[in-house]
Every structure is written in structure tokens, then in C-alpha cells.
Scaffold this active site. Sequence first.
Site: not given
Length: 367
Positions: A154, A259
Site C-alpha cells: 500500500e 487478498e
Amino acid sequence: MKKLLTLALGIVRSASAYAQTPTLQEVLGKYFLVGAAVDTNFTQGNDPQAEALCRRQFNSVVAENCMKGEIIHPAVNYFYWRDADKLVDWAEQNGKAVIGHCLVWHSQPPAWMFTYENGDTVSRDDLIGRMYNHIMTVASRYRGRIKGWDVVNEVLNDDGTMRQTPYYTIIGPEYIEMAFRFAHEADPDAELYINDYSLSNPAKREAMCRLVRSLQQKGCRVDAIGMQSHNGFNYPDYTEYEKSIEAFAGLGVKVLITELDINMLPNPNDFSGAEISQKFKFEKALNPYKNGLTKKGQRLFDQRYLDLFKIYERHKDQIGRITFWGLTDRHSWLNDWPVKGRTNYPLLFDRNYAPKPVLNDILKLFE
Ligand code: XIL
């Protein structure tokens, strides 16, 4: 009595039908790794049903939390290895690939990473040293036993700018390149990944392409881009999502779905993405399916999963792995995020560890 016997026979029959159904690893495993994130109940041996499910269905695992900085490296000179060690041992004993998640992330970092004991912000040199020490110690402990590491997680904002994390503001944008070099030094055979959410967003897609290209030009090893894929029943736009798979594969790296889940609950403020610090207050209206999805909701769930796996099937040569973020609905973080205490249905296995009907339709796409 007769009724009971018929019922019992029916259960035995459907259980054995399930036993004969091909599994995710048997069918999808021909093309790429297929895995799930597992929690510490699992690694500590407190969830035998989860272990059995994982053994049967998946050929790879990732730690949902126990390899993150705040847990594995809670104090400057103290590492907590127990859960991570157990996971790696379990995976080896059961022939599963292990993915390391994650070395550098603004969320759940080692609590001490950015400040001295007196509370002052660390200097640039010291932060580089701390980052080096963290990556070297963690990644070299499992050298040769981890298939690949999420090196940075991220690092981009949704508009494609660099996220202003302490790593970024204290070290500068080159912290990313450094992290990749340190990880490679720590475990030269491990694959190295860059991971993020909302990557179907065009600005973020472009930024990711630019970033990976620049890492490649600097000679860094980058094996794959991880698309977290915390999807919802009405986002992302799958056309854009597929464009991102194509754009990333065009860089010569693998694409990983790292994910995967599908949030079936209404989100406050049209929210999407997966910034874990974002939280909203519980309201009854945000928890509409306490006792199960409606028929309409179930159809939507099936359709969203099928459409997604049709995309994965088209790109099976470019995809290196698909990992679900949790084993069953009972384990999913989406019961508690971004609103605590809800009942969500994001995965392919239900609260009783049973496969959902759409699983078979997904398998058929790949048979
Ligand atoms: C989540 C875990 O599932 C939760 O148990 C934890 O409380 C917060 O983090 N993106 C990531 C994952 O990269 O590490 C996050 O995992 C979910 C969002």
C-alpha cells in the site's frame, strides 16, 4: 425411524459427494498457486477443521497477521517468532508454499519504528538502519522457506500519488527501492512483490506501472504485482479490473490476487478499498443479513465470483497465485471491518466450513 435413516443416508451421501468433488488446488492448482490467509488459532492448533479444509483445498498459505511488523518485531531488540515459525513448519509438513506478508507497511508497523525512546522522530539514517535490520532479521530467518515476500504494501494513494507514510516522509521515495534490495539480500531466492488495493482505479494502475517500471530500471528484483482484491458486491468495475491485470502483465511481471474476498454488506459513504484505519460505527442497517443472505444477495454473490473467475481464467497464464483473505466466512476480517460486529459472507466456504455451491461452477471454468 425410517425418516431418520433416510436423512442420515442423505447426509452421508452428500458428505461423500463433497469428498469426491475436485478441490481448488486440484483444479486451479494446474495453473497457479491457490491459497488462503490463516490466523493464529490455526497456527496454534486450535482450529482443526480449518487445518483440514486448508490441507485439502489449498496449496499455499499466508499469515493474516503474525508476520506483520507490530507482531513479529514488537520492540527494537525483541522478535516474537512463535506463530510465524509454527506457520512455516506447518506449511512444510503439509507441502504448502508460504507467502511472507509483509515487510514494509504503514499499518501495523513495529510500534517503535519511527520514534526514539524520548518520543523524537528518528533520523533518516536511523530509519534506514531500522528498516534494514527488520527486513534482514525477518526475511533471513526464513531464508529458502518462503516462496515470496510482500516487500512493500500500500505505498500508493488512490489518486496515484505516493502515500505519505513515515517511511516516505523521513527517507524519501527511495525507501521502496531500498526495501527491495534489503529483501533480496536477506533471501536471494525469494520472489519479491509489491502489493496494493483498489488497483483497478485507472490513476492507481498507471502509478503502479510507473513505479514498477522505475524499480525495474534501477535493477531491482520485482517478480509480481499483488492486487489485494478486497472487492464488494458493487465494486470494482470488472472491466477496469481486467485492464489492470493486462497492464501489469505487460510489464513482464506476474499478477497475484493476494487478498481476495467479496464484501456483501452495505458500506457507509460508498466506501471501497482496504485502508484498515478507516472505521465506521455499527448501525443495524449496516448488518442486514444476520441470519443469511437473501436469495437475491446469494445470486449476486455467485455472479460476482463467477464473473471474477472468468477474468482469472482468461488470464491464467499471467496469474501466479490467487489467495483468499481467510478460510471461511467465520474467519473473515470483514465481519469486523470497517464496521465491528457484523455478519458477512465474503468467501467460498461458509461458517460451517462447507463449500458454497458456486465453488463447483468456478471449478468447471477451469476443468
Ligand atoms: C487485516 C487482517 O485481516 C486483520 O485481522 C487485521 O486486524 C488488520 O489487517 N490489507 C492487508 C492485510 O494487506 O494485511 C489486512 O489484513 C487487510 C487489508
